[in-house]
Design an enzyme around this catalytic site. Structure first.
Site, PDB file in Angstrom:
ATOM      1  N   GLU A  28       0.830  -1.208   0.000  1.00 59.80           N
ATOM      2  CA  GLU A  28       0.000   0.000   0.000  1.00 59.80           C
ATOM      3  C   GLU A  28       0.866   1.260   0.000  1.00 59.80           C
ATOM      4  OE1 GLU A  28      -3.247   0.271  -0.424  1.00 59.80           O
ATOM      5  OE2 GLU A  28      -3.290  -1.916  -0.684  1.00 59.80           O
TER       6      GLU A  28
ATOM      7  N   SER B 162      19.233  -8.084  -8.670  1.00 63.56           N
ATOM      8  CA  SER B 162      18.122  -8.157  -9.623  1.00 63.56           C
ATOM      9  C   SER B 162      18.299  -9.195 -10.726  1.00 63.56           C
ATOM     10  CB  SER B 162      17.873  -6.776 -10.247  1.00 63.56           C
ATOM     11  OG  SER B 162      17.266  -5.915  -9.316  1.00 63.56           O
TER      12      SER B 162
ATOM     13  N   HIS C 258       3.233 -10.315  -9.583  1.00 64.24           N
ATOM     14  CA  HIS C 258       4.680 -10.543  -9.542  1.00 64.24           C
ATOM     15  C   HIS C 258       5.367  -9.422  -8.757  1.00 64.24           C
ATOM     16  CE1 HIS C 258       8.728 -11.671 -10.742  1.00 64.24           C
ATOM     17  NE2 HIS C 258       8.938 -10.411 -11.075  1.00 64.24           N
ATOM     18  N   SER C 259       4.945  -8.204  -8.989  1.00 59.74           N
ATOM     19  CA  SER C 259       5.460  -7.039  -8.270  1.00 59.74           C
ATOM     20  C   SER C 259       4.454  -5.913  -8.452  1.00 59.74           C
ATOM     21  CB  SER C 259       6.836  -6.624  -8.801  1.00 59.74           C
ATOM     22  OG  SER C 259       6.718  -6.067 -10.103  1.00 59.74           O
TER      23      SER C 259
END
Length: 489
Positions: free
Chosen positions: A166, A252, A381-382
């Protein structure tokens, strides 16, 4: 040399015998619980099944240089098991041929190895969907204190994901991804390890850090990239790392940590450390070349490393049916000579038990282990993804409600009398307050100065780095409104 040569004459006969017993790196399937490569009547009495690996080269006539290269490291349990595999009372080798790598039987019939077995590798499970123990199951006993901490941390991870997600939607942090639906994997696996075991994560393993004592404030500092962030604000949010907790900083690029894990594990072996390396990967990462390089390296060097794959069905928007034709990930281990098991990733007790057994084998036998955890990524996923574009809402809701790993484990803990509704309310309220306070503190903490972008890599900045810093400062001076005002130039 003559002894080595005589021993090699019996390989083919021994292989035929073992194949009749369901051997060759794979025990007869135990339909009750364990995967085909974890044959056992009980976890406490688990006996490793010998497997085929590169050390069978020791059965051939050796050159002096080759023999020296093998003797550079101590003999391991895995080697000794292989020695017994080579020994045989029969001298019948009339249907075998000698090749580099060992003798192999021959046949006049043209037979191709089938692309897959008709039966899928079974999935090890301890709790059913209602949190009830499956009768006759083998598992590692978990005491009250460990079980309560496991559940509390799963709840903490669940709430942390909701609040930080959020916060990203409100524009307070730039990026986030959740572990929704996979909370049991990182928490339960971490509970089965020790602080000395080194973790190389992918990016959906904050639960491991949580278990090891990484505070909510430390999580918030990293996501907000402030001065208290150990990465000095140079990493994306959720790219955690902690030297104190033996948790290598998240990177990453996908799968790059697997060859590194094999190398670190080999260093532990050389130093005679009673520890292992655990490297996590998603199903999508197994399509990368580093996955294959890492597994092969670890198998050949007999490194004490656990490769833990979260097969959650989706590599961002790519379904597993579009990634590989094999029976998931677990079957890939056998190709490299790595003992493997498939586990229900939504069953915390199964994960805890499998990782406990895998760690013992990795350290005591100096070998690599592959674990495939079947689960489902309930969240997107993100924050850069909208999973409703490629999968049905009903499918997501089913896994969120009916197959929820947190709810399943809670039922088991409650049935043992270790948890109550009052504790549930108190813990959730407390965690929420702590998180909101941590976010407020992280937001108010100053950002690292601009110079931190160019430090810590070289002892003395190189000419190209100095030029980049100069260009960045000139750009900021021309367009000051396009850059954060709270960053010290």
């Amino acid at each position: 040399m003559a002894i080595l040569w005589r021993r090699s004459r019996n390989i083919a006969n021994r292989i035929r015998k073992c194949m009749n017993k369901g051997f060759m790196g794979c025990a007869v399937v135990n339909q009750s619980c364990w995967s085909s490569t974890f044959q056992s009547s009980s976890l406490s009495n688990l006996r490793p099944v010998p497997y085929q690996n590169s050390r069978y080269l020791r059965s051939l006539p050796w050159s002096r240089a080759a023999l020296f290269s093998v003797l550079r490291s101590k003999s391991t349990v895995a080697e000794k098991q292989l020695d017994s595999f080579f020994s045989s009372d029969s001298d019948d080798d009339h249907r075998s041929l000698d090749f580099p790598g060992g003798k192999v039987t021959y046949t006049s019939e043209m037979n191709f190895i089938t692309e897959s077995s008709r039966m899928r590798v079974p999935c090890y499970r301890v709790l059913d969907d209602n949190g009830e123990l499956i009768m006759g199951g083998d598992f590692q006993q978990v005491g009250k204190d460990v079980a309560v901490k496991m559940y509390s941390d799963m709840v903490t991870l669940q709430i942390m994901d909701n609040i930080f997600y959020e916060a990203q939607r409100q524009g307070r942090i730039s990026f986030y991804l959740t572990s929704t639906g996979e909370e049991a994997i990182s928490i339960a696996s971490a509970a089965a390890l020790t602080e000395q075991d080194i973790i190389l994560p992918q990016y959906r393993e904050p639960g491991v850090l949580l278990w090891r004592g990484f505070t909510l404030q430390e999580f918030a500092n990293q996501c907000f990239g402030n001065n208290a962030d150990y990465g000095k604000g140079r990493q994306m949010p959720i790219h955690y790392g902690s030297k104190k907790h033996n948790f290598i900083t998240i990177s990453s690029p996908i799968a790059t940590q697997l060859p590194q894990a094999a190398g670190i594990a080999y260093s532990l072996k050389m130093d005679n450390k009673k520890a292992c390396v655990v490297s996590y990967i998603g199903d999508g990462g197994t399509s990368e070349g580093d996955f294959h390089a890492g597994l092969n390296f670890a198998a050949v060097m007999e490194a004490p490393v656990i490769f833990f794959c979260r097969n959650n069905g989706w590599a961002i928007s790519t379904n597993i049916s579009e990634q590989f034709r094999s029976d998931g990930i677990v079957v890939k281990g056998r190709a490299y000579g790595i003992r493997s098991i498939r586990v229900d990733g939504n069953d915390a007790l199964a994960i805890y038990s499998a990782v406990s057994a895998a760690r013992e084998m990795a350290i005591n036998e100096q070998r690599a282990i592959l674990i495939e955890a079947l689960t489902y990524r309930v969240g997107h996923h993100s924050t850069s993804d909208d999973s409703t574009k490629y999968r049905e809402l009903d499918e997501i809701d089913y896994w969120k409600m009916a197959r929820n790993p947190v709810n399943r484990f809670r039922k088991w803990v409650q049935n043992n009398g270790w948890w109550s509704e009052q504790q549930e309310t108190e813990v959730r309220n407390s965690i929420r307050k702590q998180l909101l306070q941590a976010i407020q503190v992280a937001e108010k903490t100053e950002k690292p100065p601009l110079t931190e972008l160019f430090s810590d890599v070289y002892d003395h900045p190189t000419s190209n780095l100095q030029e980049q810093e100069k260009q960045l400062r000139e750009t900021i001076s021309r367009h000051p409104k396009d850059y954060p005002s709270d960053v010290s130039v």
